[in-house]
Design a protein around this motif. Sequence first.
Motif, PDB file in Angstrom:
ATOM      1  N   PHE A 273       0.832  -1.208   0.000  1.00  0.00           N
ATOM      2  CA  PHE A 273       0.000   0.000   0.000  1.00  0.00           C
ATOM      3  C   PHE A 273       0.865   1.256   0.000  1.00  0.00           C
ATOM      4  CE2 PHE A 273      -2.856  -3.238   1.725  1.00  0.00           C
ATOM      5  CZ  PHE A 273      -3.959  -3.056   0.897  1.00  0.00           C
ATOM      6  N   ALA A 274       2.003   1.204   0.700  1.00  0.00           N
ATOM      7  CA  ALA A 274       2.906   2.365   0.757  1.00  0.00           C
ATOM      8  C   ALA A 274       3.549   2.630  -0.601  1.00  0.00           C
ATOM      9  CB  ALA A 274       3.975   2.152   1.817  1.00  0.00           C
TER      10      ALA A 274
ATOM     11  N   ALA B 157      -8.786   4.597   1.457  1.00  0.00           N
ATOM     12  CA  ALA B 157      -9.217   5.989   1.275  1.00  0.00           C
ATOM     13  C   ALA B 157      -9.214   6.364  -0.201  1.00  0.00           C
ATOM     14  CB  ALA B 157      -8.320   6.927   2.071  1.00  0.00           C
ATOM     15  N   LYS B 158      -8.154   5.978  -0.900  1.00  0.00           N
ATOM     16  CA  LYS B 158      -8.066   6.288  -2.329  1.00  0.00           C
ATOM     17  C   LYS B 158      -9.179   5.583  -3.104  1.00  0.00           C
ATOM     18  CE  LYS B 158      -4.922   6.236  -6.304  1.00  0.00           C
ATOM     19  NZ  LYS B 158      -3.590   5.853  -6.826  1.00  0.00           N
ATOM     20  N   LYS B 159      -9.444   4.335  -2.735  1.00  0.00           N
ATOM     21  CA  LYS B 159     -10.458   3.553  -3.449  1.00  0.00           C
ATOM     22  C   LYS B 159     -11.843   4.155  -3.283  1.00  0.00           C
ATOM     23  CE  LYS B 159     -10.146   0.073  -5.458  1.00  0.00           C
ATOM     24  NZ  LYS B 159     -10.079  -0.181  -6.914  1.00  0.00           N
ATOM     25  N   ILE B 160     -12.210   4.566  -2.072  1.00  0.00           N
ATOM     26  CA  ILE B 160     -13.564   5.117  -1.909  1.00  0.00           C
ATOM     27  C   ILE B 160     -13.661   6.549  -2.451  1.00  0.00           C
ATOM     28  CG2 ILE B 160     -14.164   3.575  -0.010  1.00  0.00           C
ATOM     29  CD1 ILE B 160     -13.909   5.906   1.919  1.00  0.00           C
ATOM     30  N   LYS B 161     -12.513   7.221  -2.587  1.00  0.00           N
ATOM     31  CA  LYS B 161     -12.529   8.519  -3.286  1.00  0.00           C
ATOM     32  C   LYS B 161     -12.869   8.304  -4.754  1.00  0.00           C
ATOM     33  CE  LYS B 161      -9.307  11.096  -0.344  1.00  0.00           C
ATOM     34  NZ  LYS B 161      -7.895  11.513  -0.152  1.00  0.00           N
TER      35      LYS B 161
ATOM     36  N   ASP C 113     -16.262  -2.628  15.773  1.00  0.00           N
ATOM     37  CA  ASP C 113     -15.515  -3.573  16.598  1.00  0.00           C
ATOM     38  C   ASP C 113     -14.085  -3.755  16.097  1.00  0.00           C
ATOM     39  OD1 ASP C 113     -15.504  -5.542  18.718  1.00  0.00           O
ATOM     40  OD2 ASP C 113     -15.514  -7.082  17.171  1.00  0.00           O
ATOM     41  N   PHE C 114     -13.896  -3.665  14.784  1.00  0.00           N
ATOM     42  CA  PHE C 114     -12.562  -3.852  14.215  1.00  0.00           C
ATOM     43  C   PHE C 114     -11.668  -2.649  14.514  1.00  0.00           C
ATOM     44  CE2 PHE C 114     -15.562  -6.153  11.389  1.00  0.00           C
ATOM     45  CZ  PHE C 114     -15.215  -7.438  11.791  1.00  0.00           C
ATOM     46  N   ASN C 115     -12.220  -1.439  14.393  1.00  0.00           N
ATOM     47  CA  ASN C 115     -11.455  -0.250  14.770  1.00  0.00           C
ATOM     48  C   ASN C 115     -11.100  -0.283  16.247  1.00  0.00           C
ATOM     49  OD1 ASN C 115     -11.604   0.697  12.175  1.00  0.00           O
ATOM     50  ND2 ASN C 115     -12.599   2.632  12.679  1.00  0.00           N
TER      51      ASN C 115
ATOM     52  N   ILE D 133     -15.904   8.792   9.662  1.00  0.00           N
ATOM     53  CA  ILE D 133     -15.520   7.465  10.139  1.00  0.00           C
ATOM     54  C   ILE D 133     -14.056   7.215   9.806  1.00  0.00           C
ATOM     55  CG2 ILE D 133     -15.907   4.990   9.760  1.00  0.00           C
ATOM     56  CD1 ILE D 133     -18.912   5.794   9.304  1.00  0.00           C
ATOM     57  N   ILE D 134     -13.323   6.686  10.771  1.00  0.00           N
ATOM     58  CA  ILE D 134     -11.895   6.418  10.582  1.00  0.00           C
ATOM     59  C   ILE D 134     -11.717   5.106   9.815  1.00  0.00           C
ATOM     60  CG2 ILE D 134      -9.722   5.916  11.760  1.00  0.00           C
ATOM     61  CD1 ILE D 134     -10.591   7.783  13.975  1.00  0.00           C
ATOM     62  N   ILE D 135     -10.873   5.164   8.798  1.00  0.00           N
ATOM     63  CA  ILE D 135     -10.688   3.993   7.931  1.00  0.00           C
ATOM     64  C   ILE D 135      -9.209   3.643   7.780  1.00  0.00           C
ATOM     65  CG2 ILE D 135     -12.810   4.354   6.615  1.00  0.00           C
ATOM     66  CD1 ILE D 135     -11.130   5.737   4.456  1.00  0.00           C
ATOM     67  N   SER D 136      -8.967   2.396   7.421  1.00  0.00           N
ATOM     68  CA  SER D 136      -7.633   1.935   7.044  1.00  0.00           C
ATOM     69  C   SER D 136      -7.830   0.746   6.102  1.00  0.00           C
ATOM     70  CB  SER D 136      -6.795   1.554   8.270  1.00  0.00           C
ATOM     71  OG  SER D 136      -5.462   1.230   7.887  1.00  0.00           O
ATOM     72  N   GLN D 137      -6.760   0.057   5.778  1.00  0.00           N
ATOM     73  CA  GLN D 137      -6.861  -0.989   4.748  1.00  0.00           C
ATOM     74  C   GLN D 137      -7.661  -2.216   5.198  1.00  0.00           C
ATOM     75  OE1 GLN D 137      -5.623   1.812   3.435  1.00  0.00           O
ATOM     76  NE2 GLN D 137      -3.813   1.305   4.692  1.00  0.00           N
ATOM     77  N   HIS D 138      -7.827  -2.412   6.501  1.00  0.00           N
ATOM     78  CA  HIS D 138      -8.640  -3.541   6.964  1.00  0.00           C
ATOM     79  C   HIS D 138     -10.089  -3.390   6.511  1.00  0.00           C
ATOM     80  CE1 HIS D 138      -9.335  -0.430   9.958  1.00  0.00           C
ATOM     81  NE2 HIS D 138     -10.358  -1.110  10.430  1.00  0.00           N
TER      82      HIS D 138
END
Length: 355
Positions: A32-33, A41-45, A304-306, A333-338
């Motif tokens: 991802f880096a 984030a990029k994908k949902i943008k 629950d995952f966050n 909402i806070i997001i990451s690759q999970h």
Amino acid sequence: MSVTTTKKSLHKRHDDLAQANKQLEILSGGIFADGELPTFAKKIKETGQFPLRPKKLEILQINVGYMCNQVCEHCHVDAGPDRKEIMTWETMEQCLEVIKNTGAHTLDLTGGAPEMNPNFRRFVEEASKAGIKDFIVRSNLTIIRANKKYHDLPEFFKKHNVHVVSSMPHWTRGKTDKQRGEGVFDKSIKALQELNAVGYGMPDSDLRLDLVYNPNGAYLPSDQAGMEKDFKKALMEDFGIQFHNLFAITNLPIARFLDYLIASENYEDYMYQLVEAYNPAAVANVMCTNTISISWDGWLYDCDFNQMLDLKVNSKVKHISEYNEDLLNDRNIIISQHCYGCTAGAGSSCQGTVA
């Protein structure tokens, strides 16, 4: 490559992955880096869905402790008998105040094994008076057979009209025990039969009994409706067991499942699977959009995952003691690759598929 089920939590083994920041480092680094795969984030943008915002709050999910009688290979909570984090009665009282005043219609108690919290029954009794429409307890089933003090749980659940959602990796002994530990299948079958005996899972019964399926390897779940038919047929034919619905939940690459992916050299392949299966239609209904997750010590999370990654809500209100639904509804909402795990294919949430 097979990986032996661990007998201790990552936390107990002082594994690096017991630290949320180490997991986030892995999820943000590597493929991802360097741009090989797009961040979530990029994908949902790209699909015009950033930032992710909450809708009407429907579910309060409360984790009453990480203690569990099982140590499952895929567990995103990293729960086990060696985990001592347990919600106190003081924090439960704060939760009860919120339950009485919330607009949410569903209360979802989880763990670990939530039944192992010493105040579990008292909390259920008090919470059941609050007029919640759907009162869920997520049970691993084997807790019902673990000790004499738990043997009456089916009757207790019935008394309070609790909706029981139970983990069941497969209708066969081999696949279930591989994921959850030796002897888990037989105890689970016995517990399901006892729940059926008091009326749970019967076709016309209001006593709801649903099962949860997680894949036991580095792959995505099959079609939920098809799997439900297979589960129902096999469990009825072999054991006379009935239940209402099957929820197929994608394993998210965090905690012990992340450890499994890395140890089995499947991490990158699995992340590719998740990204390639991304479904923008699933984004609209992921559980973080209608849920607030409350940790054993009262902190608030989008899901629950966050919670397991210690990504607290992006709000001035971060603890149950200062709960304000209006402020919480006005947040990103806070997001990451999970998060790819909840938006792959038909999508995934604690209530099964979402698209």
